[in-house]
Scaffold this motif. Structure first.
Motif, PDB file in Angstrom:
ATOM      1  N   CYS A  14       2.367 -35.347 -52.608  1.00 58.18           N
ATOM      2  CA  CYS A  14       2.418 -34.727 -51.598  1.00 58.18           C
ATOM      3  C   CYS A  14       0.903 -34.718 -51.016  1.00 58.18           C
ATOM      4  O   CYS A  14       0.649 -34.740 -49.505  1.00 58.18           O
ATOM      5  CB  CYS A  14       3.513 -34.604 -50.817  1.00 58.18           C
TER       6      CYS A  14
ATOM      7  N   PHE B  74       9.879 -25.356 -41.214  1.00 56.41           N
ATOM      8  CA  PHE B  74       8.831 -25.337 -42.939  1.00 56.41           C
ATOM      9  C   PHE B  74       9.582 -23.985 -43.595  1.00 56.41           C
ATOM     10  O   PHE B  74       9.861 -23.484 -44.460  1.00 56.41           O
ATOM     11  CB  PHE B  74       8.212 -25.906 -43.191  1.00 56.41           C
TER      12      PHE B  74
ATOM     13  N   TYR C  38       0.383 -30.755 -39.607  1.00 58.06           N
ATOM     14  CA  TYR C  38       1.796 -30.840 -39.255  1.00 58.06           C
ATOM     15  C   TYR C  38       1.421 -29.899 -37.373  1.00 58.06           C
ATOM     16  O   TYR C  38       1.301 -29.024 -36.565  1.00 58.06           O
ATOM     17  CB  TYR C  38       2.151 -29.755 -39.342  1.00 58.06           C
TER      18      TYR C  38
ATOM     19  N   CYS D 171       8.119 -31.782 -50.173  1.00 61.84           N
ATOM     20  CA  CYS D 171       6.631 -31.159 -49.121  1.00 61.84           C
ATOM     21  C   CYS D 171       7.088 -30.167 -48.190  1.00 61.84           C
ATOM     22  O   CYS D 171       8.748 -30.222 -47.553  1.00 61.84           O
ATOM     23  CB  CYS D 171       5.875 -31.991 -49.159  1.00 61.84           C
ATOM     24  N   GLY D 172       6.128 -29.610 -47.673  1.00 54.28           N
ATOM     25  CA  GLY D 172       6.290 -29.298 -46.590  1.00 54.28           C
ATOM     26  C   GLY D 172       7.443 -30.433 -44.955  1.00 54.28           C
ATOM     27  O   GLY D 172       8.539 -29.644 -44.500  1.00 54.28           O
ATOM     28  N   SER D 173       6.700 -31.628 -44.853  1.00 57.63           N
ATOM     29  CA  SER D 173       7.592 -32.017 -43.817  1.00 57.63           C
ATOM     30  C   SER D 173       8.716 -32.378 -44.189  1.00 57.63           C
ATOM     31  O   SER D 173      10.010 -32.875 -43.925  1.00 57.63           O
ATOM     32  CB  SER D 173       6.369 -33.319 -43.407  1.00 57.63           C
TER      33      SER D 173
ATOM     34  N   GLU E 263       8.335 -28.481 -55.273  1.00 55.51           N
ATOM     35  CA  GLU E 263       7.521 -29.048 -55.122  1.00 55.51           C
ATOM     36  C   GLU E 263       5.826 -28.391 -54.596  1.00 55.51           C
ATOM     37  O   GLU E 263       5.395 -27.571 -54.168  1.00 55.51           O
ATOM     38  CB  GLU E 263       7.296 -30.318 -54.156  1.00 55.51           C
TER      39      GLU E 263
ATOM     40  N   MET F 148      -6.123 -30.455 -45.635  1.00 59.93           N
ATOM     41  CA  MET F 148      -4.534 -30.481 -45.413  1.00 59.93           C
ATOM     42  C   MET F 148      -3.670 -31.154 -44.588  1.00 59.93           C
ATOM     43  O   MET F 148      -4.937 -31.731 -43.912  1.00 59.93           O
ATOM     44  CB  MET F 148      -4.199 -28.984 -44.799  1.00 59.93           C
ATOM     45  N   TRP F 149      -2.521 -31.333 -43.965  1.00 58.80           N
ATOM     46  CA  TRP F 149      -1.991 -32.597 -42.481  1.00 58.80           C
ATOM     47  C   TRP F 149      -2.112 -31.789 -41.793  1.00 58.80           C
ATOM     48  O   TRP F 149      -2.405 -30.223 -41.266  1.00 58.80           O
ATOM     49  CB  TRP F 149      -0.956 -32.574 -43.696  1.00 58.80           C
TER      50      TRP F 149
ATOM     51  N   GLU G 253       1.723 -40.746 -42.984  1.00 55.02           N
ATOM     52  CA  GLU G 253       1.558 -40.935 -44.382  1.00 55.02           C
ATOM     53  C   GLU G 253       2.717 -39.925 -44.687  1.00 55.02           C
ATOM     54  O   GLU G 253       4.073 -40.595 -46.147  1.00 55.02           O
ATOM     55  CB  GLU G 253       0.793 -40.013 -45.213  1.00 55.02           C
ATOM     56  N   LYS G 254       3.179 -39.029 -43.591  1.00 43.63           N
ATOM     57  CA  LYS G 254       5.114 -38.769 -44.049  1.00 43.63           C
ATOM     58  C   LYS G 254       5.710 -39.155 -43.078  1.00 43.63           C
ATOM     59  O   LYS G 254       7.052 -38.433 -43.582  1.00 43.63           O
ATOM     60  CB  LYS G 254       4.454 -36.754 -43.209  1.00 43.63           C
TER      61      LYS G 254
ATOM     62  N   ILE H 179      11.183 -30.763 -46.336  1.00 41.98           N
ATOM     63  CA  ILE H 179      11.463 -29.656 -46.101  1.00 41.98           C
ATOM     64  C   ILE H 179      11.878 -29.475 -44.274  1.00 41.98           C
ATOM     65  O   ILE H 179      13.676 -29.073 -43.670  1.00 41.98           O
ATOM     66  CB  ILE H 179      11.290 -28.288 -46.695  1.00 41.98           C
TER      67      ILE H 179
ATOM     68  N   LEU I 130       1.773 -24.179 -49.173  1.00 43.80           N
ATOM     69  CA  LEU I 130       0.960 -24.332 -47.189  1.00 43.80           C
ATOM     70  C   LEU I 130       2.131 -22.851 -47.255  1.00 43.80           C
ATOM     71  O   LEU I 130       1.212 -21.594 -46.274  1.00 43.80           O
ATOM     72  CB  LEU I 130       2.311 -25.336 -47.021  1.00 43.80           C
TER      73      LEU I 130
ATOM     74  N   GLU J   3       3.024 -28.925 -52.539  1.00 41.09           N
ATOM     75  CA  GLU J   3       2.890 -28.947 -51.719  1.00 41.09           C
ATOM     76  C   GLU J   3       3.564 -27.685 -50.392  1.00 41.09           C
ATOM     77  O   GLU J   3       2.364 -27.011 -49.545  1.00 41.09           O
ATOM     78  CB  GLU J   3       2.375 -30.097 -50.882  1.00 41.09           C
ATOM     79  N   ALA J   4       4.447 -27.480 -50.586  1.00 41.53           N
ATOM     80  CA  ALA J   4       5.129 -26.819 -50.306  1.00 41.53           C
ATOM     81  C   ALA J   4       4.717 -25.043 -50.559  1.00 41.53           C
ATOM     82  O   ALA J   4       4.689 -24.281 -49.698  1.00 41.53           O
ATOM     83  CB  ALA J   4       7.092 -26.942 -50.072  1.00 41.53           C
TER      84      ALA J   4
END
Lengths: 402, 312
Positions: free
Chosen positions: A325, B12, B4, B62-64, A304, B1-2, B102-103, B66, A310, A306-307
């Protein structure tokens, strides 16, 4: 190590020469360009110069064809709403499924108000079907709006040809050229393009300034009425700082046009080759033989976006993604969806967009960084086994969706 | 960007328990339609004690997503299945130091994977009971499906109604255009036409985040010959009692503080307090009270009670 910026389709760094050019307009050059006295007069002259620079970059016939606005979105809205007002008996609009939201959301809103919006589809490489387009052109169509280049894939559209077809059918033609201006050469006076939108911050000018190119003689109805600024076509005191900056940026873009299409394009090609050689199950989206010189969009399957971003960001590399995302929206990129990119790849698309400031060393660093990041995320993916994608990934992992 | 939290980033960048567990005897495969993320949770359960000996995750997301998966595996290890089932999505979010609105669906996906895996272990069929839609109200994290269902179930016809029932639109009000669109569609479906409120009248009846003025003395029930104040309070207590098991299942509780006219002041305690979903919970409590009392009431967190009428 300095960070690497490969997100120039999102926005660009303001060129240091542009910064230098606008500084006086924050201080001593504060006059209102409409004023008669010296304070205003000098600023008025600077605007005239900026207008000529934009004219030169676009290859417009007359400098009065340049209308300064606040952004690309304002130019887009002005163009389309003007056409609808100028031709009130025409209730149809032709556009494409892969436009920027500045066009798509406006058109969707117009559709809810009773207009018929035809969205041209694209094939798997993001190309339009001109036969479908020809069939839709009629005297019921108020305006055609097709982007010059797609922001995500970089795919170029045959807008010059499409404008001719529109003109032959007696239909106005607008192009959202926000991604194309400054990256590819253009000479609007030789085309049938009636209206064109551009945005300053995509070509190293400050944010908050845009242009609507309006071919002389094209029927026009302003969005903002009021003062006589921009010959009454866009009322409101001029954003002198933005406009002067945009003028300088256009001048520089013209100077660097060849560099952009040779050196920058070569860096992009090197990045593409380097990544694809090292990462299996990755492919370029869009039409690689016909795209912007600075844009590379790669789909990394089974992970994915976004990962990926990041982890790239952690190493100081800035790019963007078409994954759902990253935007907080429901769907992966409408552009990737329109091209029929499978779901497990559309979410893993990453766009690298370069500029004349990127260097060969930076590109090599990115080529080094990407493969381990992809491998790391694939190790976490339920679609990925020990040495590659699991067999029949879509059947072997079929989660209950909620 | 979020935005986090550090914990999200940490989980993550360095996910715990990534990969499938060897000799797993419980597997849960779930996905979130709202973002396309998907998760496979594998557990190794000790059959005699039902203690989760090991947990592993595989996530496409996505990051969140994971980070939520990683947090979930850490949280369930060592717990019995019944203990694990008490983990709420809010617990996962809290463990991670919070998630952007949103997450939040990433934490929901985690909880669902756990339920699915345990159902799988017990040989049951896991059925998902909730549906997610596009986020409409960002202030209170209310999605389109929730708004649509509430409009349908209660024949709502104004933005004020939607705000009163779901809390959506009660904050910054930027989503009112979106709510109007949903209202128009739902009302058209039942043969009605949406009529906007008068200009300037809009705010009346909306549950205020901070009530600006004390309400006039209650003229409601008694005057109309319905319920006395004591009777009303009794009814309210009964309704709250009925809702309690559901709240407790999520690790929270609700307590009645005061009734002042149509304002009902409550405290959310336990997992409910400070929860991002508190607004939704209050909306649900309010809806139930309106139905039972047959009159319009506002359920207001005691903490948001105007000081001016404190103790009246």
């Amino acid at each position: 190590m300095a960070d690497i910026y490969l997100d120039n389709n999102a926005t660009t760094m303001v060129d240091p020469d542009v910064v230098a050019a606008v500084m006086p307009f924050f201080s001593e050059q504060f006059g209102n360009p409409s004023s008669l006295h010296n304070f205003g007069n000098k600023v008025g002259f600077a605007l005239k110069q900026a207008r000529q620079s934009v004219q030169n970059l676009l290859g417009a016939e007359h400098e009065s064809e340049i209308i300064f606005t606040s952004c690309g979105t304002e130019s887009d809205s002005t163009a389309i709403l003007s056409a609808l007002k100028a031709y009130p008996e025409r209730k149809e609009i032709i556009t494409t499924v892969v436009e920027h939201p500045a066009i798509l959301n406006l058109c969707d809103n117009l559709a809810s108000e009773g207009y018929t919006v035809h969205k041209l589809k694209v094939d798997s490489k993001g190309r339009l079907d001109l036969d479908e387009y020809a069939r839709l052109l009629s005297d019921k169509v108020a305006v055609v709006s097709v982007m010059w280049a797609n922001n995500e894939s970089g795919t170029l559209f045959p807008v010059e040809k499409m404008a001719e077809m529109a003109e032959a059918a007696d239909v106005l033609f607008h192009t959202d050229a926000v991604q194309a201006v400054g990256k590819i050469p253009m000479n609007l006076q030789d085309t049938s393009i009636h209206m064109l939108s551009l945005s300053g911050h995509k070509l190293h000018a400050p944010k908050g300034v845009g242009v609507l190119y309006l071919k002389r003689g094209v029927r026009f109805r302003p969005l903002l009425r009021g003062g006589h600024q921009e010959r009454g076509r866009r009322a409101g005191t001029e954003n002198t700082i933005g406009i002067v900056g945009l003028g300088k940026a256009c001048e520089l873009a013209l100077q660097h046009m060849e560099y952009e299409n040779t050196t920058v394009a070569a860096l992009r090609d090197r990045l593409q080759a380097g990544i694809l050689a090292a990462v299996p199950h990755a492919f370029v989206t869009g039409d690689p033989s016909n795209r912007l010189p600075n844009t590379l969009n790669i789909a990394f399957e089974y992970i994915e976006g976004e990962a990926i971003l990041l982890l790239l960001n952690k190493q100081g590399i800035a790019a963007s993604s078409g994954s759902a995302c990253t935007s907080g929206s429901l769907e992966p990129s409408h552009v990737m969806k329109a091209m029929g990119i499978p779901y497990t790849a559309a979410h893993g698309t990453v766009r690298f967009s370069l500029s004349r400031y990127n260097t060969a060393e930076e590109i090599e660093r990115v080529i080094e960084a990407v493969p381990p990041i992809v491998a790391q995320l694939r190790k976490l993916s339920p679609y990925w086994g020990a040495n590659g994608p699991i067999e029949n990934p879509e059947q072997a992992f079929a989660p209950v969706y909620a | 960007m979020w935005d986090y939290s550090e914990t999200v980033k940490e989980h993550f960048y360095n996910p715990r328990n990534a990969g499938a567990v060897a000799e797993a005897n419980a597997v849960g495969d779930v996905g979130s339609i709202s973002c396309g993320d998907a998760l496979r949770l594998t557990l190794k359960v000790e059959p005699d004690t039902e203690v989760i000996l090991d947990a592993g995750f595989q996530t496409f997301g996505c990051g969140s997503a994971i980070a939520s998966s990683s947090a979930l595996t850490e949280m369930v290890k060592g717990k019995t299945l019944d203990e694990a089932l008490t983990i709420t999505n809010q617990d996962i979010a809290d463990f991670l130091g919070g998630l952007p609105p949103e997450k939040m669906h990433c934490s929901v996906m985690g909880r669902e994977a756990l339920q699915a895996a345990i159902a799988n272990y017990r040989g049951e069929e896991w059925e998902d009971d909730h549906e997610e839609g596009a986020l409409v109200c960002k202030c209170f994290a209310i999605d389109e499906v929730m708004i649509r269902d509430t409009i349908k179930a209660n024949n709502l016809s104004s933005i004020e109604d939607v705000t009163n029932y779901t809390k959506a639109g009660g904050g910054c009000s930027s989503c009112h255009e979106g709510i109007e669109k949903i209202l128009s569609e739902e009302m058209a479906a039942r043969g009605e036409t949406f009529v906007p409120g008068a200009v300037g009248k809009k705010k009346e009846g909306v549950v205020k985040l901070k009530s600006p003025k004390p309400e006039a003395a209650p003229v409601v029930a008694a005057a109309k010959g319905k319920l006395t104040t004591v009777q009303r309070i009794r009814v309210i207590e009964e309704v709250l009692e009925g809702l309690r098991p559901a709240l407790k299942a999520d690790g929270g509780d609700v307590e009645l503080i005061d009734v002042d006219g149509k304002n009902i002041y409550v405290n959310l305690v336990g997992a409910c307090s400070g929860c991002q979903m508190a607004a939704m919970t209050l909306g649900g409590v309010q809806q139930k009270l309106i139905e039972t009392l047959g009159e319009f009431v506002k359920v207001v967190p005691h903490s948001e009670r105007p000081v001016a009428i404190e103790g009246v």
